[in-house]
Design a protein around this motif. Sequence first.
Motif, mmCIF file in Angstrom:
data_model
loop_
_atom_site.group_PDB
_atom_site.id
_atom_site.type_symbol
_atom_site.label_atom_id
_atom_site.label_comp_id
_atom_site.label_asym_id
_atom_site.label_seq_id
_atom_site.Cartn_x
_atom_site.Cartn_y
_atom_site.Cartn_z
ATOM 1 N N ARG A 24 -15.860 5.786 18.398
ATOM 2 C CA ARG A 24 -14.343 5.770 18.767
ATOM 3 C C ARG A 24 -13.723 5.391 17.622
ATOM 4 N NH1 ARG A 24 -13.508 2.064 23.849
ATOM 5 N NH2 ARG A 24 -11.511 1.911 23.033
ATOM 6 N N ARG A 25 -14.180 4.496 16.632
ATOM 7 C CA ARG A 25 -13.574 3.845 15.316
ATOM 8 C C ARG A 25 -13.688 5.272 14.642
ATOM 9 N NH1 ARG A 25 -13.473 2.020 10.759
ATOM 10 N NH2 ARG A 25 -12.618 0.079 10.301
ATOM 11 N N ALA A 26 -14.638 5.811 14.668
ATOM 12 C CA ALA A 26 -14.841 6.852 13.463
ATOM 13 C C ALA A 26 -13.906 8.356 13.843
ATOM 14 C CB ALA A 26 -16.129 7.740 13.517
ATOM 15 N N ALA A 28 -8.754 10.955 12.523
ATOM 16 C CA ALA A 28 -7.088 11.347 12.760
ATOM 17 C C ALA A 28 -6.288 10.621 11.740
ATOM 18 C CB ALA A 28 -6.986 10.640 14.148
ATOM 19 N N VAL A 29 -6.631 9.345 11.048
ATOM 20 C CA VAL A 29 -5.946 8.851 9.841
ATOM 21 C C VAL A 29 -6.048 9.807 8.895
ATOM 22 C CG1 VAL A 29 -6.111 6.934 8.300
ATOM 23 C CG2 VAL A 29 -6.401 6.533 10.643
ATOM 24 N N GLY A 30 -7.360 10.181 8.502
ATOM 25 C CA GLY A 30 -7.426 11.190 7.555
ATOM 26 C C GLY A 30 -6.730 12.618 7.476
ATOM 27 N N ILE A 70 -3.673 12.746 8.911
ATOM 28 C CA ILE A 70 -2.452 12.300 8.642
ATOM 29 C C ILE A 70 -2.019 12.396 6.955
ATOM 30 C CG2 ILE A 70 -0.713 10.574 8.748
ATOM 31 C CD1 ILE A 70 -1.443 10.017 11.405
ATOM 32 N N LYS A 71 -3.139 11.616 6.414
ATOM 33 C CA LYS A 71 -3.172 11.404 4.980
ATOM 34 C C LYS A 71 -3.349 12.667 4.355
ATOM 35 C CE LYS A 71 -5.377 7.112 4.799
ATOM 36 N NZ LYS A 71 -6.638 6.351 4.557
ATOM 37 N N LYS A 72 -4.003 13.827 4.729
ATOM 38 C CA LYS A 72 -3.933 15.024 4.188
ATOM 39 C C LYS A 72 -2.602 15.710 4.221
ATOM 40 C CE LYS A 72 -8.325 16.671 5.480
ATOM 41 N NZ LYS A 72 -9.408 17.235 6.385
ATOM 42 N N PRO A 81 -3.860 9.028 -0.638
ATOM 43 C CA PRO A 81 -5.314 8.638 -0.853
ATOM 44 C C PRO A 81 -6.039 8.122 0.211
ATOM 45 C CG PRO A 81 -3.991 7.005 -2.019
ATOM 46 C CD PRO A 81 -2.858 8.025 -1.387
ATOM 47 N N VAL A 82 -7.334 8.681 0.545
ATOM 48 C CA VAL A 82 -8.173 8.379 1.685
ATOM 49 C C VAL A 82 -8.443 6.771 1.343
ATOM 50 C CG1 VAL A 82 -10.392 8.678 2.892
ATOM 51 C CG2 VAL A 82 -8.509 10.431 2.336
ATOM 52 N N PHE A 83 -8.830 6.357 0.311
ATOM 53 C CA PHE A 83 -9.654 5.150 -0.041
ATOM 54 C C PHE A 83 -8.705 4.170 -0.150
ATOM 55 C CE2 PHE A 83 -11.661 2.174 -3.197
ATOM 56 C CZ PHE A 83 -12.276 1.431 -1.925
ATOM 57 N N ARG A 84 -8.627 3.049 0.714
ATOM 58 C CA ARG A 84 -7.382 1.936 0.664
ATOM 59 C C ARG A 84 -8.181 0.729 0.592
ATOM 60 N NH1 ARG A 84 -2.423 3.635 2.278
ATOM 61 N NH2 ARG A 84 -1.972 1.388 1.843
ATOM 62 N N PRO A 85 -8.682 0.325 -0.673
ATOM 63 C CA PRO A 85 -9.318 -1.004 -0.761
ATOM 64 C C PRO A 85 -8.977 -2.055 -0.244
ATOM 65 C CG PRO A 85 -8.661 -0.248 -2.865
ATOM 66 C CD PRO A 85 -8.325 1.026 -1.999
ATOM 67 N N ARG A 142 -6.800 -2.348 2.379
ATOM 68 C CA ARG A 142 -6.907 -2.093 3.854
ATOM 69 C C ARG A 142 -8.342 -2.581 4.324
ATOM 70 N NH1 ARG A 142 -5.755 -3.024 8.845
ATOM 71 N NH2 ARG A 142 -6.875 -1.499 10.150
ATOM 72 N N GLU A 143 -9.212 -2.063 3.564
ATOM 73 C CA GLU A 143 -10.770 -2.374 3.977
ATOM 74 C C GLU A 143 -10.948 -3.942 3.794
ATOM 75 O OE1 GLU A 143 -13.686 0.299 2.233
ATOM 76 O OE2 GLU A 143 -12.804 2.033 2.904
ATOM 77 N N GLN A 144 -10.260 -4.412 2.855
ATOM 78 C CA GLN A 144 -10.468 -5.962 2.341
ATOM 79 C C GLN A 144 -9.896 -6.375 3.605
ATOM 80 O OE1 GLN A 144 -12.294 -7.886 0.568
ATOM 81 N NE2 GLN A 144 -11.174 -7.820 -1.256
ATOM 82 N N ALA A 203 -18.988 5.249 6.303
ATOM 83 C CA ALA A 203 -18.982 6.410 7.151
ATOM 84 C C ALA A 203 -17.624 6.939 7.731
ATOM 85 C CB ALA A 203 -20.124 5.978 8.160
ATOM 86 N N CYS A 204 -16.809 6.170 7.959
ATOM 87 C CA CYS A 204 -15.443 6.621 8.511
ATOM 88 C C CYS A 204 -14.930 7.296 7.412
ATOM 89 C CB CYS A 204 -14.691 5.645 9.017
ATOM 90 S SG CYS A 204 -15.426 4.575 10.728
ATOM 91 N N ARG A 205 -14.730 6.859 6.349
ATOM 92 C CA ARG A 205 -14.058 7.477 5.272
ATOM 93 C C ARG A 205 -14.806 8.792 4.769
ATOM 94 N NH1 ARG A 205 -15.848 4.917 0.569
ATOM 95 N NH2 ARG A 205 -15.640 2.663 1.353
ATOM 96 N N LEU A 213 -15.812 10.916 6.793
ATOM 97 C CA LEU A 213 -15.341 11.954 7.679
ATOM 98 C C LEU A 213 -14.042 12.349 7.086
ATOM 99 C CD1 LEU A 213 -16.235 10.016 11.365
ATOM 100 C CD2 LEU A 213 -17.440 12.302 10.131
ATOM 101 N N GLU A 214 -13.199 11.522 6.618
ATOM 102 C CA GLU A 214 -12.126 11.834 6.097
ATOM 103 C C GLU A 214 -12.183 12.799 4.996
ATOM 104 O OE1 GLU A 214 -9.009 8.643 5.654
ATOM 105 O OE2 GLU A 214 -10.180 7.409 7.118
ATOM 106 N N THR A 215 -12.795 12.398 3.936
ATOM 107 C CA THR A 215 -13.210 13.261 2.768
ATOM 108 C C THR A 215 -14.437 12.709 1.973
ATOM 109 O OG1 THR A 215 -12.035 14.158 0.726
ATOM 110 C CG2 THR A 215 -11.678 11.795 1.037
HETATM 111 O O1 LIG Z 1 -6.745 2.695 7.552
HETATM 112 C C1 LIG Z 1 -6.976 3.789 6.946
HETATM 113 O O2 LIG Z 1 -6.181 4.134 5.901
HETATM 114 C C2 LIG Z 1 -8.515 4.353 6.897
HETATM 115 O O3 LIG Z 1 -8.499 5.441 6.309
HETATM 116 C C3 LIG Z 1 -9.397 4.000 7.739
HETATM 117 C C4 LIG Z 1 -10.643 3.227 7.044
HETATM 118 C C5 LIG Z 1 -11.351 2.457 8.025
HETATM 119 O O4 LIG Z 1 -12.360 3.054 8.302
HETATM 120 O O5 LIG Z 1 -11.097 1.578 8.349
HETATM 121 C C6 LIG Z 1 -11.102 4.114 6.222
HETATM 122 C C7 LIG Z 1 -10.877 4.195 4.840
HETATM 123 C C8 LIG Z 1 -10.013 3.428 4.053
HETATM 124 O O6 LIG Z 1 -10.187 2.818 2.788
HETATM 125 C C9 LIG Z 1 -9.404 2.404 4.685
HETATM 126 C C10 LIG Z 1 -9.805 2.103 6.232
#
Ligand SMILES: O=C(O)C(=O)C[C@]1(C(=O)O)C=C[C@@H](O)C=C1
Length: 368
Positions: free
Chosen positions: A32-34, A39-41, A43-45, A50-54, A56-58, A87-89, A91-93
């Motif tokens: 479900r999380r993936a 879906a976030v990916g 929107i970002k597209k 950028p997909v990677f948001r350090p 946010r992950e932190q 793994a979620c990332r 799926l985005e790219t």
């Molecule tokens: O929140 C986002 O922007 C996402 O793309 C989701 C998510 C996550 O799996 O929580 C994945 C990649 C990002 O680096 C940050 C968080």
Amino acid sequence: MADHDDTLPQDLPGLRVRIDAVDRELLALINRRAALAHAVGEIKKKEGSPVFRPEREQQVIENLKSINPGPLKNESLAPIWREVMSACRALETPTRVAFLGPAGTFSEEAALNYFGSSIVRVPCASIDEVFRATSAGSADFGVVPVENSTEGAVARSMDLFLTTPLNIVGETSLLVRHNLLRLREDLQGITAVCAHPQALGQCHEWLSQHLPGVERRPVTSNAEGARLASKDPSLAALASTRAGNEFGLHVVAPGVQDDPRNRTRFVMVADPLKQPLPAPSGVDCTSLVIAVPNLPGAMHDLLVPLKDAGVSMSRFESRPARSGQWEYYFYIDLQGHPDEPRVAQALQVLRAKCSFFKLLGGYPLDRH
Ligand SMILES: O=C(O)C(=O)C[C@]1(C(=O)O)C=C[C@@H](O)C=C1
């Protein structure tokens, strides 16, 4: 819910049935999380963001730590969620990460620790090549060592920050344990120890004591040393157990670094046009490189604005400017993010006083 029964089974098969049931729930939840991340990916597209948001992950990890009811330990959360988010990332790219290869280097370990294992690995032959691959776009991120707790700054990385347009977007620090690796299981007949010059430096005392007079042969990486040692029984390498496994070598002596707390700090670099600076995460670092005019009191004048703004310095390092004039570049890490008002104020004053000023990045501090 399968695990919410008060009465736990007292037998192994019964407990395993319950674990299997919980794993099925976890699998459904992670999927479900993936789907949400996917879906976030999308929107970002559309937005081209950028997909990677350090940052946010932190935040995800810090939020979970603050509500963790246990018995899982807080320090176990980061590695688990980093893998889930990796793994979620993916799926985005795909995330392509360049590092000093071959497989088995500490740089690769730093890349996996930081980005998780759902990445496309781009092993490079040198630190220069990591910068080149990332600048040229054949990798989205580069991972390079910047300092070691025994040997100090990694000069090549520092010099390349000046000559390439890459930004620092993250950091991670690794406990670095070197082992003496070899095809044979003893110390007899070793003609040379092959390793990266940094590793040779970090094991200097051990080598002098246990292998006096044996040649110390600098090579491009510790894993390359392991590869050479796997071809010639008279050679030994200093490298990780991962590199030893990769090349079928025995650990003749484990943990031969002079300081058992030996750590290396790595930073993640990226093209600022593709990966903007991460937003503030709450606990960040700002890296910059400056030069000051060769005048009395110039350095003092630089420190005053930091003091006035209440900004702490966590690193101060110098490198020759290569002008033949005893001029230097100063590499500075400040506590806080460049977008925080007190840091922004200090940077503005500094910029005006320096003969050279380059903001290298603002990024979440490694808290794990
Ligand atoms: O929140 C986002 O922007 C996402 O793309 C989701 C998510 C996550 O799996 O929580 C994945 C990649 C990002 O680096 C940050 C968080």
